[in-house]
Design a protein around this motif. Structure first.
Motif, PDB file in Angstrom:
ATOM      1  N   CYS A  18     110.314  -8.904  15.146  1.00  0.00           N
ATOM      2  CA  CYS A  18     110.923  -7.962  16.082  1.00  0.00           C
ATOM      3  C   CYS A  18     110.365  -8.174  17.489  1.00  0.00           C
ATOM      4  O   CYS A  18     111.114  -8.202  18.466  1.00  0.00           O
ATOM      5  CB  CYS A  18     110.665  -6.525  15.615  1.00  0.00           C
ATOM      6  N   GLN A  22     112.456  -4.124  13.259  1.00  0.00           N
ATOM      7  CA  GLN A  22     111.473  -3.071  13.479  1.00  0.00           C
ATOM      8  C   GLN A  22     111.632  -1.944  12.469  1.00  0.00           C
ATOM      9  O   GLN A  22     110.659  -1.466  11.888  1.00  0.00           O
ATOM     10  CB  GLN A  22     111.599  -2.514  14.891  1.00  0.00           C
ATOM     11  N   GLN A  23     112.883  -1.521  12.254  1.00  0.00           N
ATOM     12  CA  GLN A  23     113.146  -0.408  11.351  1.00  0.00           C
ATOM     13  C   GLN A  23     112.738  -0.733   9.918  1.00  0.00           C
ATOM     14  O   GLN A  23     112.130   0.079   9.226  1.00  0.00           O
ATOM     15  CB  GLN A  23     114.633  -0.055  11.395  1.00  0.00           C
ATOM     16  N   VAL A  56     107.839  -6.908  11.715  1.00  0.00           N
ATOM     17  CA  VAL A  56     107.683  -6.323  13.048  1.00  0.00           C
ATOM     18  C   VAL A  56     107.293  -7.393  14.061  1.00  0.00           C
ATOM     19  O   VAL A  56     107.679  -7.321  15.239  1.00  0.00           O
ATOM     20  CB  VAL A  56     106.642  -5.188  13.032  1.00  0.00           C
ATOM     21  N   THR A  77     104.653  -4.685  17.717  1.00  0.00           N
ATOM     22  CA  THR A  77     105.871  -4.704  18.526  1.00  0.00           C
ATOM     23  C   THR A  77     105.557  -4.960  19.986  1.00  0.00           C
ATOM     24  O   THR A  77     106.230  -5.741  20.666  1.00  0.00           O
ATOM     25  CB  THR A  77     106.636  -3.369  18.406  1.00  0.00           C
ATOM     26  N   ALA A 133     102.768  -1.199  13.315  1.00  0.00           N
ATOM     27  CA  ALA A 133     104.078  -1.547  13.865  1.00  0.00           C
ATOM     28  C   ALA A 133     104.103  -1.402  15.382  1.00  0.00           C
ATOM     29  O   ALA A 133     104.650  -2.246  16.098  1.00  0.00           O
ATOM     30  CB  ALA A 133     105.162  -0.666  13.241  1.00  0.00           C
TER      31      ALA A 133
END
Length: 295
Positions: free
Chosen positions: A162, A92-93, A159, A108, A104
């Motif tokens: 993620c 994610q980061q 993402v 997510t 994002a």
């Protein structure tokens, strides 16, 4: 709704609120250090915050003559949850570095759709209202977070990975939550996630003490509240709730992130974003409504 379910829902609701505000802390924290360093530091901080509580609970259990879960089970759960959490947070980061925050946020929260789909392969069934709620939440997330045409880029792909890993994280917690102590499981997963972050920081970044001192405020919020408190609330809250229901409540973090941006960063909400907030709230309320009793 059962009393236990209501209490669990409130725990997850509070966790979502803390995570929503944490988006501000994450954004500011990246101004002082790299993603590996930030994640490694905040997860280790979250584990350290929980260690005294783990010791106190252990001593209390010994005095009361209660037998806890086998350490091997707790250790296995902590390692698996920690790997999932640490990996998802890093994807994610890094993804946010190559895509917009709106994209994002939407990608997510696809875990609210992925969880019921994955649960089917695990032999679980989702009721009709859960699927309707998931669809409403997905549309709400789109209106809330998307500000441009969806086009899969490098960041979007990161993402999306993620979101896949967060789906695994929710299901793994659902598997271990009833078998082990939630606080111990939370502490162990932070230690594992912190080791993953610090390993990357040592290999790929050059962290210095002055950076952590300069970014201590966002780091403390992300470590103490977002990690130490919120993730523990998630583990405890999921004990009496279906993982799909839990994921829908936790998805409200995006709503709170927008509200936090409005209050703390003076960002305005458009009509589209407000419509997204309403749909997400409607989805969560729908899922929490009691089922009709069969005759």
């Amino acid at each position: 709704m059962k009393k236990g379910s209501l209490k669990s829902s409130l725990f997850l609701f509070l966790a979502a609120f803390i995570w929503g505000v944490a988006f501000v802390a994450q954004s500011v924290g990246m101004d002082y250090m790299g993603p590996f360093s930030f994640n490694g530091a905040r997860f280790i901080l979250g584990a350290l915050v929980l260690l005294p509580l783990v010791a106190i609970r252990r001593q209390k259990a010994i005095k009361e003559g209660k037998e806890g879960a086998p350490f091997g089970v707790t250790l296995r759960g902590g390692i698996l949850c920690g790997i999932a959490l640490g990996s998802a947070a890093l994807f994610q980061q890094f993804g946010i570095m190559y895509t917009t925050v709106g994209k994002a946020g939407f990608i997510t929260t696809l875990y609210i759709i992925l969880v019921p789909i994955a649960s089917i392969f695990l032999g679980k069934k989702a009721s009709g209202k859960v699927w309707i709620g998931a669809a409403l939440a997905a549309v709400g997330m789109y209106l809330l977070c998307m500000t441009e045409t969806l086009k899969l880029s490098r960041g979007d792909l990161l993402v999306f990975i993620c979101a896949l890993i967060f789906t695994v994280h929710i299901l793994v917690i659902d598997h271990f939550a009833e078998k082990v102590d939630g606080v111990e499981l939370s502490c162990l997963q932070f230690l594992v996630a912190g080791v993953i972050g610090w390993s990357g920081a040592i290999l790929f970044e050059h962290p210095v003490l002055s950076d952590f001192i300069a970014g201590i405020v966002p780091l403390a919020y992300a470590g103490i509240l977002s990690c130490g408190v919120a993730y523990t609330l998630q583990i405890i809250g999921q004990k009496d709730l279906d993982p799909t229901v839990a994921s829908l409540i936790l998805s409200m973090e995006s709503v709170f992130s927008v509200l936090a941006g409005f209050v703390l960063l003076h960002q305005t909400l458009s009509l589209q974003e407000l419509s997204g907030c309403i749909l997400v709230f409607a989805a969560v309320i729908l899922v929490q409504l009691p089922d009709k009793k069969k005759k």
